[in-house]
Design an enzyme around this catalytic site. Structure first.
Site, PDB file in Angstrom:
ATOM      1  N   LYS A  11       0.816  -1.215   0.000  1.00 26.69           N
ATOM      2  CA  LYS A  11       0.000   0.000   0.000  1.00 26.69           C
ATOM      3  C   LYS A  11       0.859   1.279   0.000  1.00 26.69           C
ATOM      4  CE  LYS A  11      -4.071  -2.013   2.303  1.00 26.69           C
ATOM      5  NZ  LYS A  11      -5.009  -1.870   3.452  1.00 26.69           N
ATOM      6  N   TYR A  51     -12.567  -1.579  -3.508  1.00 21.57           N
ATOM      7  CA  TYR A  51     -13.038  -1.658  -2.121  1.00 21.57           C
ATOM      8  C   TYR A  51     -14.559  -1.518  -2.022  1.00 21.57           C
ATOM      9  CZ  TYR A  51      -8.426  -1.791   0.112  1.00 21.57           C
ATOM     10  OH  TYR A  51      -7.180  -2.167   0.569  1.00 21.57           O
ATOM     11  N   PHE A  59     -15.102   4.405   7.037  1.00 17.34           N
ATOM     12  CA  PHE A  59     -13.728   4.686   6.617  1.00 17.34           C
ATOM     13  C   PHE A  59     -13.539   4.616   5.100  1.00 17.34           C
ATOM     14  CE2 PHE A  59     -13.984   0.163   7.826  1.00 17.34           C
ATOM     15  CZ  PHE A  59     -13.559  -0.462   6.670  1.00 17.34           C
ATOM     16  N   ARG A  87      -2.157 -14.126   4.971  1.00 22.05           N
ATOM     17  CA  ARG A  87      -2.802 -13.360   6.047  1.00 22.05           C
ATOM     18  C   ARG A  87      -2.038 -13.517   7.368  1.00 22.05           C
ATOM     19  NH1 ARG A  87      -7.329 -10.387   4.623  1.00 22.05           N
ATOM     20  NH2 ARG A  87      -7.877 -10.304   6.822  1.00 22.05           N
ATOM     21  N   THR A  93      -5.445  -6.671  10.947  1.00 19.29           N
ATOM     22  CA  THR A  93      -5.728  -5.385  10.288  1.00 19.29           C
ATOM     23  C   THR A  93      -5.163  -4.213  11.096  1.00 19.29           C
ATOM     24  OG1 THR A  93      -7.785  -6.373   9.506  1.00 19.29           O
ATOM     25  CG2 THR A  93      -7.586  -3.981   9.311  1.00 19.29           C
ATOM     26  N   ARG A 104       2.495  -6.159   9.299  1.00 16.75           N
ATOM     27  CA  ARG A 104       1.777  -4.999   9.869  1.00 16.75           C
ATOM     28  C   ARG A 104       2.347  -4.596  11.227  1.00 16.75           C
ATOM     29  NH1 ARG A 104      -4.232  -6.779   7.708  1.00 16.75           N
ATOM     30  NH2 ARG A 104      -4.290  -5.413   5.875  1.00 16.75           N
ATOM     31  N   ASN A 114      -1.988   0.500   6.745  1.00 20.40           N
ATOM     32  CA  ASN A 114      -1.463  -0.749   7.326  1.00 20.40           C
ATOM     33  C   ASN A 114      -0.645  -1.575   6.329  1.00 20.40           C
ATOM     34  OD1 ASN A 114      -3.582  -1.627   5.800  1.00 20.40           O
ATOM     35  ND2 ASN A 114      -4.708  -2.585   7.478  1.00 20.40           N
ATOM     36  N   HIS A 117      -2.329  -5.353   1.694  1.00 21.33           N
ATOM     37  CA  HIS A 117      -3.640  -5.981   1.513  1.00 21.33           C
ATOM     38  C   HIS A 117      -3.407  -7.444   1.140  1.00 21.33           C
ATOM     39  CE1 HIS A 117      -7.673  -6.837  -0.093  1.00 21.33           C
ATOM     40  NE2 HIS A 117      -7.026  -7.486  -1.055  1.00 21.33           N
ATOM     41  N   GLU A 128      -9.894 -10.579  -7.351  1.00 20.51           N
ATOM     42  CA  GLU A 128      -8.901  -9.507  -7.219  1.00 20.51           C
ATOM     43  C   GLU A 128      -7.744  -9.709  -8.203  1.00 20.51           C
ATOM     44  OE1 GLU A 128      -9.942  -8.522  -2.541  1.00 20.51           O
ATOM     45  OE2 GLU A 128      -8.041  -9.485  -3.004  1.00 20.51           O
TER      46      GLU A 128
HETATM   47  N1  UDP Z   1      -9.688  -0.025   7.403  1.00 22.23           N
HETATM   48  C1  UDP Z   1      -9.724   1.210   7.995  1.00 22.23           C
HETATM   49  N2  UDP Z   1     -10.388   1.345   9.209  1.00 22.23           N
HETATM   50  C2  UDP Z   1     -11.003   0.297   9.812  1.00 22.23           C
HETATM   51  C3  UDP Z   1     -10.967  -0.969   9.196  1.00 22.23           C
HETATM   52  C4  UDP Z   1     -10.307  -1.097   7.987  1.00 22.23           C
HETATM   53  O1  UDP Z   1      -9.177   2.179   7.470  1.00 22.23           O
HETATM   54  O2  UDP Z   1     -11.582   0.484  10.897  1.00 22.23           O
HETATM   55  C5  UDP Z   1      -8.982  -0.190   6.112  1.00 22.23           C
HETATM   56  C6  UDP Z   1      -7.630  -0.883   6.269  1.00 22.23           C
HETATM   57  O3  UDP Z   1      -6.702  -0.289   5.351  1.00 22.23           O
HETATM   58  C7  UDP Z   1      -7.954  -2.312   5.898  1.00 22.23           C
HETATM   59  C8  UDP Z   1      -8.990  -2.100   4.788  1.00 22.23           C
HETATM   60  O4  UDP Z   1      -9.761  -0.998   5.227  1.00 22.23           O
HETATM   61  O5  UDP Z   1      -6.809  -3.032   5.481  1.00 22.23           O
HETATM   62  C9  UDP Z   1      -9.898  -3.274   4.508  1.00 22.23           C
HETATM   63  O6  UDP Z   1     -10.484  -3.687   5.715  1.00 22.23           O
HETATM   64  P1  UDP Z   1     -10.656  -5.224   6.093  1.00 22.23           P
HETATM   65  O7  UDP Z   1     -11.538  -5.295   7.288  1.00 22.23           O
HETATM   66  O8  UDP Z   1     -11.052  -5.992   4.856  1.00 22.23           O
HETATM   67  O9  UDP Z   1      -9.177  -5.647   6.587  1.00 22.23           O
HETATM   68  P2  UDP Z   1      -8.008  -6.511   5.919  1.00 22.23           P
HETATM   69  O10 UDP Z   1      -8.641  -7.674   5.177  1.00 22.23           O
HETATM   70  O11 UDP Z   1      -7.232  -5.577   5.009  1.00 22.23           O
HETATM   71  O12 UDP Z   1      -7.169  -6.957   7.095  1.00 22.23           O
END
Ligand code: UDP
Length: 140
Positions: A11, A51, A59, A87, A93, A104, A114, A117, A128
């Protein structure tokens, strides 16, 4: 378990800090092979589409603006159990909750910025990958 493919993004917060190589090394050390990779700059429309599942979340706008703020590196990763493996290597996250040694925990600045992705399941991995790559670009 057969070889599996997943989709990864390095990112903007990470490309900006010149962490592409360090993050890719952590993915490789975690048992994942980079079978496609390119550095691109998303348009707002592309970020919103990618997204789209989060479009009702508070957010969403901030996330899309962040994702277009700098170039990103999109990759296809291959390995045993690659989706779950990626993951694990990424960590939670929210970096405050991520395990030691994860990408992370090591690099992320906040729950939004973070660093990486990773697809969350086989269907999203397929979608994707197809969003960013043609079959010709995947070299296993
Ligand atoms: N995100 C954010 N605030 C939140 C939760 C998620 O800005 O409270 C952003 C963050 O960059 C995250 C992305 O949205 O990686 C997608 O969220 P998801 O819950 O799918 O998490 P991921 O699969 O990336 O761990």
């Amino acid at each position: 378990m057969a070889l599996e493919r997943t989709f990864s993004i390095i990112k903007p917060d990470a490309t900006k800090r010149n962490l592409t190589g360090k993050i890719t090394a952590m993915l490789e050390d975690g048992g994942l092979r980079v079978v496609a990779s390119k550095r691109i700059q998303l348009t707002l429309a592309q970020a919103q589409q990618f997204y789209g599942v989060h479009k009702e979340r508070p957010f969403f706008d901030e996330l899309c603006e962040f994702m277009i703020s700098e170039p990103i590196v999109v990759q296809v990763l291959e390995g045993e159990n690659a989706i779950a493996r990626n993951r694990e290597v990424m960590g939670a996250t929210n970096p405050a909750e991520a395990a030691d040694g994860t990408i992370r925990k090591t690099f992320a600045l906040s729950i939004g910025e973070n660093s990486v992705h990773g697809s969350d399941g086989p269907d999203t991995a397929k979608e994707e990958i197809a969003f960013f790559f043609s079959g010709l670009e995947l070299v296993g």
